[in-house]
Design an enzyme around this catalytic site. Structure first.
Site, PDB file in Angstrom:
ATOM      1  N   LYS A 102      63.578  19.357  33.909  1.00  0.00           N
ATOM      2  CA  LYS A 102      64.050  18.462  32.834  1.00  0.00           C
ATOM      3  C   LYS A 102      65.345  17.781  33.262  1.00  0.00           C
ATOM      4  CE  LYS A 102      61.710  20.572  29.055  1.00  0.00           C
ATOM      5  NZ  LYS A 102      60.861  19.535  28.485  1.00  0.00           N
ATOM      6  N   ASP A 135      56.626  35.239  27.879  1.00  0.00           N
ATOM      7  CA  ASP A 135      56.211  33.843  27.947  1.00  0.00           C
ATOM      8  C   ASP A 135      57.405  32.889  28.077  1.00  0.00           C
ATOM      9  OD1 ASP A 135      53.975  32.056  27.847  1.00  0.00           O
ATOM     10  OD2 ASP A 135      54.655  31.398  25.870  1.00  0.00           O
ATOM     11  N   ARG A 170      44.816  17.871  33.882  1.00  0.00           N
ATOM     12  CA  ARG A 170      44.474  16.723  33.026  1.00  0.00           C
ATOM     13  C   ARG A 170      45.669  16.238  32.211  1.00  0.00           C
ATOM     14  NH1 ARG A 170      40.950  15.920  29.085  1.00  0.00           N
ATOM     15  NH2 ARG A 170      41.677  17.733  27.941  1.00  0.00           N
ATOM     16  N   GLY A 197      41.232  21.302  35.581  1.00  0.00           N
ATOM     17  CA  GLY A 197      41.711  22.150  34.476  1.00  0.00           C
ATOM     18  C   GLY A 197      42.583  21.394  33.492  1.00  0.00           C
ATOM     19  N   HIS A 253      61.783  30.824  31.493  1.00  0.00           N
ATOM     20  CA  HIS A 253      62.510  29.592  31.137  1.00  0.00           C
ATOM     21  C   HIS A 253      63.935  29.871  30.649  1.00  0.00           C
ATOM     22  CE1 HIS A 253      58.633  27.856  31.545  1.00  0.00           C
ATOM     23  NE2 HIS A 253      58.157  28.258  30.383  1.00  0.00           N
ATOM     24  N   GLU A 304      59.493  26.328  18.583  1.00  0.00           N
ATOM     25  CA  GLU A 304      58.261  25.533  18.516  1.00  0.00           C
ATOM     26  C   GLU A 304      57.746  25.570  17.083  1.00  0.00           C
ATOM     27  OE1 GLU A 304      55.632  26.121  22.286  1.00  0.00           O
ATOM     28  OE2 GLU A 304      56.479  28.057  21.761  1.00  0.00           O
ATOM     29  N   LYS A 340      53.041  29.255  36.546  1.00  0.00           N
ATOM     30  CA  LYS A 340      53.321  30.473  35.791  1.00  0.00           C
ATOM     31  C   LYS A 340      52.030  30.945  35.119  1.00  0.00           C
ATOM     32  CE  LYS A 340      54.461  29.803  31.075  1.00  0.00           C
ATOM     33  NZ  LYS A 340      55.350  29.807  29.970  1.00  0.00           N
ATOM     34  N   ARG A 360      36.063  24.651  41.099  1.00  0.00           N
ATOM     35  CA  ARG A 360      34.699  25.147  41.106  1.00  0.00           C
ATOM     36  C   ARG A 360      33.807  24.104  40.461  1.00  0.00           C
ATOM     37  NH1 ARG A 360      34.361  31.088  38.855  1.00  0.00           N
ATOM     38  NH2 ARG A 360      35.186  29.971  37.076  1.00  0.00           N
ATOM     39  N   GLY A 398      41.960  21.257  39.838  1.00  0.00           N
ATOM     40  CA  GLY A 398      42.106  19.821  39.577  1.00  0.00           C
ATOM     41  C   GLY A 398      41.303  19.320  38.391  1.00  0.00           C
TER      42      GLY A 398
HETATM   43  P1  NAD Z   1      41.973  25.900  33.033  1.00  0.00           P
HETATM   44  O1  NAD Z   1      41.200  27.121  32.701  1.00  0.00           O
HETATM   45  O2  NAD Z   1      41.917  24.734  32.117  1.00  0.00           O
HETATM   46  O3  NAD Z   1      41.505  25.365  34.476  1.00  0.00           O
HETATM   47  C1  NAD Z   1      41.286  26.215  35.543  1.00  0.00           C
HETATM   48  C2  NAD Z   1      40.892  25.417  36.781  1.00  0.00           C
HETATM   49  O4  NAD Z   1      40.700  26.357  37.843  1.00  0.00           O
HETATM   50  C3  NAD Z   1      39.602  24.634  36.668  1.00  0.00           C
HETATM   51  O5  NAD Z   1      39.749  23.425  37.389  1.00  0.00           O
HETATM   52  C4  NAD Z   1      38.566  25.516  37.377  1.00  0.00           C
HETATM   53  O6  NAD Z   1      37.505  24.802  37.978  1.00  0.00           O
HETATM   54  C5  NAD Z   1      39.428  26.122  38.444  1.00  0.00           C
HETATM   55  N1  NAD Z   1      38.891  27.407  38.899  1.00  0.00           N
HETATM   56  C6  NAD Z   1      38.650  28.518  38.165  1.00  0.00           C
HETATM   57  N2  NAD Z   1      38.124  29.489  38.943  1.00  0.00           N
HETATM   58  C7  NAD Z   1      38.037  28.987  40.190  1.00  0.00           C
HETATM   59  C8  NAD Z   1      37.577  29.494  41.424  1.00  0.00           C
HETATM   60  N3  NAD Z   1      37.103  30.730  41.558  1.00  0.00           N
HETATM   61  N4  NAD Z   1      37.660  28.687  42.505  1.00  0.00           N
HETATM   62  C9  NAD Z   1      38.128  27.431  42.416  1.00  0.00           C
HETATM   63  N5  NAD Z   1      38.579  26.897  41.261  1.00  0.00           N
HETATM   64  C10 NAD Z   1      38.528  27.665  40.167  1.00  0.00           C
HETATM   65  O7  NAD Z   1      43.472  26.388  33.290  1.00  0.00           O
HETATM   66  P2  NAD Z   1      44.836  25.558  33.076  1.00  0.00           P
HETATM   67  O8  NAD Z   1      45.189  25.604  31.637  1.00  0.00           O
HETATM   68  O9  NAD Z   1      44.724  24.233  33.735  1.00  0.00           O
HETATM   69  O10 NAD Z   1      45.895  26.485  33.823  1.00  0.00           O
HETATM   70  C11 NAD Z   1      46.001  26.551  35.223  1.00  0.00           C
HETATM   71  C12 NAD Z   1      47.228  27.387  35.589  1.00  0.00           C
HETATM   72  O11 NAD Z   1      48.386  26.773  35.064  1.00  0.00           O
HETATM   73  C13 NAD Z   1      47.230  28.805  35.004  1.00  0.00           C
HETATM   74  O12 NAD Z   1      47.909  29.653  35.907  1.00  0.00           O
HETATM   75  C14 NAD Z   1      48.057  28.658  33.743  1.00  0.00           C
HETATM   76  O13 NAD Z   1      48.674  29.861  33.355  1.00  0.00           O
HETATM   77  C15 NAD Z   1      49.095  27.664  34.225  1.00  0.00           C
HETATM   78  N6  NAD Z   1      49.727  26.900  33.155  1.00  0.00           N
HETATM   79  C16 NAD Z   1      48.980  26.117  32.317  1.00  0.00           C
HETATM   80  C17 NAD Z   1      49.605  25.387  31.324  1.00  0.00           C
HETATM   81  C18 NAD Z   1      48.825  24.494  30.409  1.00  0.00           C
HETATM   82  O14 NAD Z   1      49.458  23.821  29.601  1.00  0.00           O
HETATM   83  N7  NAD Z   1      47.517  24.430  30.509  1.00  0.00           N
HETATM   84  C19 NAD Z   1      50.993  25.454  31.162  1.00  0.00           C
HETATM   85  C20 NAD Z   1      51.740  26.247  32.046  1.00  0.00           C
HETATM   86  C21 NAD Z   1      51.086  26.971  33.027  1.00  0.00           C
END
Ligand code: NAD
Length: 483
Positions: free
Chosen positions: A182, A235, A24, A20, A240, A216, A148, A51, A18
């Site tokens: 979408k 990817d 956000r 990450g 997709h 992109e 993913k 965490r 929440g």
């Molecule tokens: P991030 O690294 O920004 O955030 C990770 C989150 O996980 C943080 O809130 C952290 O506190 C939490 N976390 C990490 N280790 C932990 C643990 N041991 N216990 C509890 N919480 C823990 O990652 P993100 O970019 O938000 O991505 C999250 C997931 O979404 C990944 O699987 C990523 O592949 C997927 N994803 C992200 C995006 C993107 O645009 N960021 C797009 C598609 C998919």
């Protein structure tokens, strides 16, 4: 015409990860928008879990900052934001430890929909699933949403499926692919199966070729080390683009029901002929005047990972035998564009002069920018110039027709609302994901074994010229990439 808002049932949603980036940028702003429009019930609750130490007040401040950063100022009415923040709570938890789990329990209510969003690395999926069960946080009707990448190959996807299946039934697991959220993608099904016009023509006799482009303009940027282990095939194509291809090619399901739709998609994947190196072009972007090369971005000048891929695919079944499906996706391309183009056959005989003009009908389905569809039809050029033919679009851009609410809502927020409704139609089933990897694995292995080097291409282009040749061989051409 305004979009209709139908509120979902009351729910508690726990977002692991929440704090990450994804939470956000997408999940929390999306939930706020659903709240502000009245779709998220006023009593529903969102619990951030991650965490690190933080209390509810700290989390509200964190989410307020995210809303300010990622929503348009006009979307953030102070009273709505305050009411939304009031629905939030936070629980510090370690996916791999036991701390925090029992403290989460009193934060969850009985008698409302309970969903857990795993917005964390897939390496934590199994740990979280297990602790949800051992700490008694999940019921038989609780749902989990997983992000993913779902696996790196068939073996890892199977392992992930098994880890989840040890604690949750398939009908509780929502594997998210935001492309399926979408508006246009859902509309593709409405157009195909809600009208008599298209389905009789939807086969190899009337469709000359299908093109799917996901382009992109950005490079791999800060995700270099992750991307270099993945590449365009893993990817974009395996998930997709494969999903889009399935929706175009599938047989009409008997009902618009999750398993009926997913059964038909699975049949398409299984009917795909194996991918071949002869029908594939892989590329890597070169340096531009002010942009780094792929090698620089991933800091590995021996990298054999593709940032661009174009493929000619064929589906061996009665409907599609002989109709090529061309797919391409890449970074640092000339425009940001995702579209599907269905090109119909030319008329069997032209009654007009050879130089009158006109071209085969095309159905263009745009996922971005400006989600919408247009059907290009041939008409007489207006005016006194004689019988000259031009093709014009019958345009359906959602923003113009249905207003911003329909056009502007993000795929994530629609999909989360589907989770609350308990509708899995737009989520991938475990066997679908495994079938897609089973198709992808052999070609990935072949590239690796043969050390295939991707072809360099100019940034801001349409990829390597060899991708154009892939279509020219059969007298066809890609539709131009332009935003
Ligand atoms: P991030 O690294 O920004 O955030 C990770 C989150 O996980 C943080 O809130 C952290 O506190 C939490 N976390 C990490 N280790 C932990 C643990 N041991 N216990 C509890 N919480 C823990 O990652 P993100 O970019 O938000 O991505 C999250 C997931 O979404 C990944 O699987 C990523 O592949 C997927 N994803 C992200 C995006 C993107 O645009 N960021 C797009 C598609 C998919």
């Amino acid at each position: 015409m305004a979009a209709r808002i139908i509120p979902v049932e009351d729910f508690d949603l726990v977002i692991f990860g929440g704090t990450g980036d994804l939470a956000r940028r997408k999940i929390l702003p999306g939930l706020y928008r659903r709240f502000a429009t009245g779709q998220m019930p006023p009593e529903a609750r969102i619990i951030g879990a991650a965490r690190g130490e933080m209390d509810a007040e700290g989390y509200r401040a964190f989410v307020r900052a995210a809303l300010n950063e990622f929503l348009a100022p006009g979307d953030c009415a102070p009273a709505d934001v305050a009411r939304f923040l009031d629905r939030l709570d936070f629980q510090s938890v370690d996916a791999r430890g036991e701390g925090g789990w029992d403290e989460m329990k009193p934060k969850l209510r009985e008698g409302v929909v309970r969903a857990f969003y795993f917005s964390v690395s897939p390496s934590l999926f199994g740990d979280i699933a297990e602790r949800l069960r051992t700490h008694g946080l999940a019921h038989r009707d609780s749902r989990i949403v997983v992000e993913k990448p779902f696996g790196h190959d068939l073996a890892s996807a199977k392992a992930l499926n098994a880890e989840l299946a040890a604690h949750f039934a398939e009908d509780q697991i929502y594997r998210i692919d935001h492309y399926l959220g979408k508006e246009t993608v859902q509309n593709l099904m409405a157009v195909r199966f809600g009208n008599i016009l298209f389905e009789p023509l939807w086969n190899h006799q009337y469709i000359d070729n299908v093109q799917i482009t996901v382009a992109e303009t950005v490079g791999v940027g800060g995700r270099g080390s992750y991307y270099d282990h993945s590449g365009a095939m893993r990817d974009m194509v395996q998930n997709h683009i494969m999903q889009l291809l399935c929706l175009i090619a599938m047989e009409p399901p008997a009902k618009f029901d999750p398993d009926a739709v997913r059964d038909e998609k699975l049949k398409v994947i299984r009917a795909l002929d194996p991918a071949t190196r002869e029908h594939t072009v892989r590329g890597q972007y070169a340096a531009g005047s002010d942009t780094p090369s792929y090698f620089d971005d991933v800091e590995n000048d021996a990298s054999e990972t593709e940032s661009f891929i174009a493929m000619q695919l064929s589906i061996s079944n009665w409907r599609w035998k002989g109709t090529p499906f061309f797919i391409r996706t890449g970074k640092r391309m000339k425009a940001r564009l995702s579209e599907i183009v269905i090109t119909f056959q030319p008329t069997p005989h032209s009654i007009f002069d050879a130089d009158a003009g006109g071209m085969p009908n095309q159905l263009v389905i745009r996922l971005q920018p400006n989600e919408g569809m247009d059907l290009r039809v041939t008409i007489k050029e207006p005016g006194p110039g004689g019988m000259r033919l031009i093709d014009v679009p019958l345009d359906m851009t959602f923003a113009e027709r249905f207003g911003q609410e329909a056009a502007g809502s993000d795929a994530y927020e629609r999909l989360i609302m589907d989770v609350i409704r308990g509708n899995q139609t737009l989520f991938m089933r475990g066997d679908e994901v495994e079938a897609a990897w089973a198709w992808t694995d052999p070609i990935l292995k072949e590239w690796e074994e043969k050390h295939d080097r991707p072809i360099p291409y100019e940034p801001g282009s349409a990829g390597p010229d060899q991708s154009l040749a892939l279509l020219h061989r059969s007298g066809r051409a890609w539709r131009e990439i332009k935003a």
